[in-house]
Design a protein around this motif. Structure first.
Motif, PDB file in Angstrom:
ATOM      1  N   GLN A  70      48.841  45.476  45.539  1.00  0.00           N
ATOM      2  CA  GLN A  70      49.328  45.518  44.162  1.00  0.00           C
ATOM      3  C   GLN A  70      48.532  44.561  43.281  1.00  0.00           C
ATOM      4  OE1 GLN A  70      53.544  45.275  43.799  1.00  0.00           O
ATOM      5  NE2 GLN A  70      53.476  44.975  41.595  1.00  0.00           N
ATOM      6  N   ALA A  71      48.174  45.046  42.099  1.00  0.00           N
ATOM      7  CA  ALA A  71      47.429  44.226  41.135  1.00  0.00           C
ATOM      8  C   ALA A  71      48.368  43.183  40.533  1.00  0.00           C
ATOM      9  CB  ALA A  71      46.847  45.108  40.045  1.00  0.00           C
ATOM     10  N   SER A  72      47.854  41.960  40.402  1.00  0.00           N
ATOM     11  CA  SER A  72      48.605  40.903  39.720  1.00  0.00           C
ATOM     12  C   SER A  72      47.654  40.227  38.742  1.00  0.00           C
ATOM     13  CB  SER A  72      49.124  39.875  40.723  1.00  0.00           C
ATOM     14  OG  SER A  72      48.041  39.166  41.299  1.00  0.00           O
ATOM     15  N   LEU A  73      48.209  39.538  37.775  1.00  0.00           N
ATOM     16  CA  LEU A  73      47.365  38.815  36.828  1.00  0.00           C
ATOM     17  C   LEU A  73      46.511  37.779  37.534  1.00  0.00           C
ATOM     18  CD1 LEU A  73      49.656  38.318  33.693  1.00  0.00           C
ATOM     19  CD2 LEU A  73      47.616  39.732  33.896  1.00  0.00           C
ATOM     20  N   GLU A  74      47.069  37.169  38.543  1.00  0.00           N
ATOM     21  CA  GLU A  74      46.339  36.146  39.301  1.00  0.00           C
ATOM     22  C   GLU A  74      45.044  36.716  39.893  1.00  0.00           C
ATOM     23  OE1 GLU A  74      47.099  33.309  43.233  1.00  0.00           O
ATOM     24  OE2 GLU A  74      48.751  34.456  42.383  1.00  0.00           O
ATOM     25  N   LEU A  75      45.081  37.989  40.310  1.00  0.00           N
ATOM     26  CA  LEU A  75      43.882  38.633  40.860  1.00  0.00           C
ATOM     27  C   LEU A  75      42.997  39.217  39.761  1.00  0.00           C
ATOM     28  CD1 LEU A  75      45.455  40.567  43.883  1.00  0.00           C
ATOM     29  CD2 LEU A  75      44.012  38.518  43.981  1.00  0.00           C
ATOM     30  N   LEU A  76      43.627  39.815  38.748  1.00  0.00           N
ATOM     31  CA  LEU A  76      42.861  40.564  37.743  1.00  0.00           C
ATOM     32  C   LEU A  76      42.110  39.690  36.746  1.00  0.00           C
ATOM     33  CD1 LEU A  76      45.281  43.529  36.962  1.00  0.00           C
ATOM     34  CD2 LEU A  76      43.249  43.506  38.431  1.00  0.00           C
ATOM     35  N   VAL A  77      42.679  38.562  36.354  1.00  0.00           N
ATOM     36  CA  VAL A  77      42.028  37.725  35.334  1.00  0.00           C
ATOM     37  C   VAL A  77      40.629  37.300  35.768  1.00  0.00           C
ATOM     38  CG1 VAL A  77      42.140  35.541  34.078  1.00  0.00           C
ATOM     39  CG2 VAL A  77      44.143  37.030  34.156  1.00  0.00           C
ATOM     40  N   PRO A  78      40.455  36.717  36.952  1.00  0.00           N
ATOM     41  CA  PRO A  78      39.082  36.328  37.322  1.00  0.00           C
ATOM     42  C   PRO A  78      38.158  37.543  37.507  1.00  0.00           C
ATOM     43  CG  PRO A  78      40.634  35.785  39.100  1.00  0.00           C
ATOM     44  CD  PRO A  78      41.437  36.261  37.944  1.00  0.00           C
ATOM     45  N   LEU A  79      38.680  38.646  38.014  1.00  0.00           N
ATOM     46  CA  LEU A  79      37.845  39.832  38.223  1.00  0.00           C
ATOM     47  C   LEU A  79      37.363  40.419  36.893  1.00  0.00           C
ATOM     48  CD1 LEU A  79      39.846  41.537  41.107  1.00  0.00           C
ATOM     49  CD2 LEU A  79      37.536  40.560  41.241  1.00  0.00           C
ATOM     50  N   THR A  80      38.263  40.509  35.928  1.00  0.00           N
ATOM     51  CA  THR A  80      37.851  41.081  34.640  1.00  0.00           C
ATOM     52  C   THR A  80      36.852  40.178  33.933  1.00  0.00           C
ATOM     53  OG1 THR A  80      39.830  40.167  33.564  1.00  0.00           O
ATOM     54  CG2 THR A  80      39.944  42.475  34.304  1.00  0.00           C
ATOM     55  N   ARG A  81      37.003  38.879  34.078  1.00  0.00           N
ATOM     56  CA  ARG A  81      36.036  37.942  33.464  1.00  0.00           C
ATOM     57  C   ARG A  81      34.651  38.124  34.083  1.00  0.00           C
ATOM     58  NH1 ARG A  81      40.056  32.869  33.034  1.00  0.00           N
ATOM     59  NH2 ARG A  81      40.955  33.427  31.031  1.00  0.00           N
ATOM     60  N   ILE A  82      34.600  38.214  35.385  1.00  0.00           N
ATOM     61  CA  ILE A  82      33.324  38.379  36.085  1.00  0.00           C
ATOM     62  C   ILE A  82      32.673  39.717  35.718  1.00  0.00           C
ATOM     63  CG2 ILE A  82      32.322  38.757  38.399  1.00  0.00           C
ATOM     64  CD1 ILE A  82      34.487  36.633  39.319  1.00  0.00           C
ATOM     65  N   LEU A  83      33.492  40.766  35.633  1.00  0.00           N
ATOM     66  CA  LEU A  83      32.974  42.100  35.328  1.00  0.00           C
ATOM     67  C   LEU A  83      32.714  42.310  33.833  1.00  0.00           C
ATOM     68  CD1 LEU A  83      35.268  44.093  37.774  1.00  0.00           C
ATOM     69  CD2 LEU A  83      32.782  43.755  37.985  1.00  0.00           C
TER      70      LEU A  83
END
Length: 185
Positions: free
Chosen positions: A46-59
């Motif tokens: 499941q996607a969480s903000l804790e996982l998505l925030v760093p990924l979206t910044r990198i991408l």
């Protein structure tokens, strides 16, 4: 049942792949394991903000980019207009490139003044009969028949005297402005 969140993983994978990056490349930059990123992309985690925030910044994307765009309501909900013995019901959205209307003409013996303007018109008679005067020649168009004409020719349309007529009319943008808007002329 699919939800909007079901699209987060595949969109995350597409963003990573579009940059030519591997799971290991992105996971290392985001401080995650490659298996966690793989499970996130495949929907097994499941996607969480804790996982998505760093990924979206990198991408270089926004979290909103991972969610589907809101689909516009396709239903046409525009007001019917009554004018000059006609009932004009819009059948297309206001900003559609081609305009379509269901027009009901009241029976009459009065021939409307011919008009000339840029555009084209296509019409199909659903019921009754219409009389199309095109360049001084009258054409009777009956139920189930269609007509197409260049509106730069003098033209007028009316129902026959024996009853109303229902027509589907399709206009190019220039033709629609003249036929469905109230003008000062």
């Amino acid at each position: 049942m699919r939800t909007e969140l079901d699209q987060v993983g595949p969109r995350l994978r597409a963003a990573r792949q579009s940059r030519g990056w591997t799971l290991d490349d992105v996971a290392a930059r985001a401080g995650l394991s490659a298996s966690t990123l793989s499970r996130l992309e495949s929907g097994k985690r499941q996607a969480s903000l804790e996982l998505l925030v760093p990924l979206t910044r990198i991408l270089g994307i926004r979290i909103d980019d991972l969610l589907p765009a809101e689909t516009a309501d396709p239903r046409v909900r525009r007001a019917v207009e009554r004018r000059d013995g006609m009932v004009i019901a819009p059948l297309t959205l206001e900003h559609a490139p081609v305009k379509t209307y269901k027009i009901t003409y009241a029976p009459t013996t009065v021939v409307p003044a011919p008009r000339v303007h840029e555009g084209y018109e296509w019409l199909y008679v659903l019921s009754g009969r219409v009389l199309l005067v095109l360049d001084s020649t009258e054409h009777e168009i009956a139920r189930g028949e269609a007509a197409e004409f260049d509106t730069r020719l003098p033209h007028s349309i009316r129902a026959s005297a024996d009853g109303p007529a229902e027509v589907i009319s399709i206009f190019s943008a220039a033709g629609e402005r003249i036929h469905t808007r109230v003008t000062d002329s």
